[in-house]
Design an enzyme around this catalytic site. Structure first.
Site, PDB file in Angstrom:
ATOM      1  N   GLY A   1     -98.853 -21.084 -11.001  1.00 13.53           N
ATOM      2  CA  GLY A   1     -97.996 -22.269 -11.043  1.00 13.53           C
ATOM      3  C   GLY A   1     -98.731 -23.590 -10.899  1.00 13.53           C
ATOM      4  O   GLY A   1     -98.161 -24.570 -10.411  1.00 13.53           O
TER       5      GLY A   1
ATOM      6  N   ARG B   1     -92.958 -13.722 -20.092  1.00 22.59           N
ATOM      7  CA  ARG B   1     -91.889 -12.933 -20.722  1.00 22.59           C
ATOM      8  C   ARG B   1     -91.496 -13.594 -22.032  1.00 22.59           C
ATOM      9  O   ARG B   1     -91.469 -14.821 -22.109  1.00 22.59           O
ATOM     10  CB  ARG B   1     -90.643 -12.903 -19.835  1.00 22.59           C
ATOM     11  N   ILE B   2     -91.149 -12.769 -23.004  1.00 17.69           N
ATOM     12  CA  ILE B   2     -90.649 -13.329 -24.260  1.00 17.69           C
ATOM     13  C   ILE B   2     -89.133 -13.400 -24.151  1.00 17.69           C
ATOM     14  O   ILE B   2     -88.468 -12.407 -23.850  1.00 17.69           O
ATOM     15  CB  ILE B   2     -91.096 -12.456 -25.449  1.00 17.69           C
TER      16      ILE B   2
ATOM     17  N   ASN C   1     -93.033 -24.999 -23.845  1.00 16.68           N
ATOM     18  CA  ASN C   1     -94.010 -24.038 -23.338  1.00 16.68           C
ATOM     19  C   ASN C   1     -95.384 -24.687 -23.390  1.00 16.68           C
ATOM     20  O   ASN C   1     -95.641 -25.534 -24.254  1.00 16.68           O
ATOM     21  CB  ASN C   1     -94.007 -22.778 -24.202  1.00 16.68           C
TER      22      ASN C   1
ATOM     23  N   HIS D   1     -99.414 -23.685 -23.816  1.00 20.43           N
ATOM     24  CA  HIS D   1    -100.222 -22.560 -24.307  1.00 20.43           C
ATOM     25  C   HIS D   1    -101.700 -22.971 -24.310  1.00 20.43           C
ATOM     26  O   HIS D   1    -102.036 -24.072 -24.768  1.00 20.43           O
ATOM     27  CB  HIS D   1     -99.758 -22.205 -25.726  1.00 20.43           C
TER      28      HIS D   1
ATOM     29  N   GLU E   1     -87.756 -18.819 -31.798  1.00 22.73           N
ATOM     30  CA  GLU E   1     -87.752 -17.346 -31.811  1.00 22.73           C
ATOM     31  C   GLU E   1     -89.125 -16.768 -32.081  1.00 22.73           C
ATOM     32  O   GLU E   1     -89.485 -15.727 -31.563  1.00 22.73           O
ATOM     33  CB  GLU E   1     -86.789 -16.856 -32.889  1.00 22.73           C
TER      34      GLU E   1
ATOM     35  N   ASP F   1     -94.993 -18.775 -29.904  1.00 21.65           N
ATOM     36  CA  ASP F   1     -96.013 -19.837 -29.956  1.00 21.65           C
ATOM     37  C   ASP F   1     -96.026 -20.600 -31.283  1.00 21.65           C
ATOM     38  O   ASP F   1     -97.095 -20.992 -31.781  1.00 21.65           O
ATOM     39  CB  ASP F   1     -97.424 -19.251 -29.680  1.00 21.65           C
TER      40      ASP F   1
ATOM     41  N   HIS G   1    -107.226 -25.715 -18.174  1.00 23.67           N
ATOM     42  CA  HIS G   1    -106.205 -25.986 -17.159  1.00 23.67           C
ATOM     43  C   HIS G   1    -106.204 -27.463 -16.742  1.00 23.67           C
ATOM     44  O   HIS G   1    -105.143 -28.061 -16.558  1.00 23.67           O
ATOM     45  CB  HIS G   1    -106.483 -25.132 -15.911  1.00 23.67           C
TER      46      HIS G   1
HETATM   47  C1  GRF Z   1    -101.710 -21.716 -18.467  1.00 32.42           C
HETATM   48  O1  GRF Z   1    -103.025 -21.651 -18.940  1.00 32.42           O
HETATM   49  C2  GRF Z   1    -100.746 -21.808 -19.611  1.00 32.42           C
HETATM   50  O2  GRF Z   1    -101.267 -22.430 -20.745  1.00 32.42           O
HETATM   51  C3  GRF Z   1    -100.453 -20.354 -19.918  1.00 32.42           C
HETATM   52  O3  GRF Z   1    -100.458 -19.722 -18.675  1.00 32.42           O
HETATM   53  C4  GRF Z   1    -101.286 -20.434 -17.766  1.00 32.42           C
HETATM   54  C5  GRF Z   1    -100.462 -20.699 -16.544  1.00 32.42           C
HETATM   55  O4  GRF Z   1    -101.207 -21.247 -15.492  1.00 32.42           O
HETATM   56  N1  GRF Z   1     -99.205 -20.223 -20.635  1.00 32.42           N
HETATM   57  P1  GRF Z   1    -100.489 -21.746 -14.185  1.00 32.42           P
HETATM   58  O5  GRF Z   1     -99.663 -20.600 -13.633  1.00 32.42           O
HETATM   59  O6  GRF Z   1     -99.654 -22.922 -14.523  1.00 32.42           O
HETATM   60  O7  GRF Z   1    -101.618 -22.106 -13.242  1.00 32.42           O
END
Ligand code: GRF
Length: 192
Positions: free
Chosen positions: A16, A95-96, A111, A113, A146, A149, A175
């Site tokens: 998180g 989860r999808i 989202n 990614h 749907e 990504d 990150h």
């Molecule tokens: C991130 O790298 C995000 O892009 C991916 O999952 C990771 C989650 O990291 N979807 P965090 O739990 O927010 O530290």
């Protein structure tokens, strides 16, 4: 002022750190959103602790308590309604979501990614970028549709990839950019 802020739920499965970035951004008076709810599908997700520290209501909804994905998604949806959520941010939610859920919330789910989409979709984006030998990677915030990504891109940030990078080192670099990008992209979605 606060009542004008858009009500956000953040869905997580793990650490998180992006949730934290959103919490920190939303703490500013001039930020247009407020995190009103955190939902995790994992009872031991560290993000639940972050929510607790920020005094944000947080709930665990475990997939294996429901026989179908639709029932699981309906349970999430019920919580979102209860908290009058307007926009959902997926932040490491592994989860999808069902077509029913995604279409119901069309244009209102973001989202994040860890790649420069449309490159390296899926759960191993950082590893896949390393294996492909790219010189640059990054992160993308996009609308959820749907197709995994693949929704409209709201924002991207780039990072260099170095020859001696491990998956862990590269993900850490990504990150750091994610934490800047996600609050910005959410603001862009709200303002547009
Ligand atoms: C991130 O790298 C995000 O892009 C991916 O999952 C990771 C989650 O990291 N979807 P965090 O739990 O927010 O530290």
């Amino acid at each position: 002022m606060d009542s004008k802020k858009v009500r956000i739920a953040v869905l997580i499965s793990g650490n998180g750190s992006n949730l934290q970035a959103l919490i920190d951004a939303a703490a500013r008076n001039d930020y247009p959103a407020r995190i009103v709810l955190v939902i995790s599908d994992k009872v031991d997700a560290y993000g639940l602790k972050r929510a607790e520290n920020a005094k944000i209501p947080a709930f665990t909804i475990e997939r294996n308590n429901y026989s179908t994905r639709e029932e699981f998604d309906a349970a999430i949806n019920a919580k979102l309604s209860e908290y009058n959520v307007e926009i959902i941010c997926l932040a490491g939610f592994m989860r999808i979501l069902s077509a029913w859920f995604v279409n119901k919330w069309s244009g209102k789910i973001l989202n994040i990614h860890p790649s420069l989409l449309p490159d390296f979709k899926g759960a191993h984006a950082v590893r896949d970028a390393l294996v492909a030998g790219v010189k640059e990677s990054g992160c993308t915030v996009h609308l959820v549709t749907e197709e995994l990504d693949s929704g409209k891109i709201i924002g991207q940030e780039r990072v260099p990839v170095f020859l001696d990078d491990t998956e862990e080192v590269l993900h850490k670099r990504i990150h750091e950019k994610e934490h800047i990008l996600y609050p910005l992209a959410l603001k862009i979605l709200i303002n547009n």
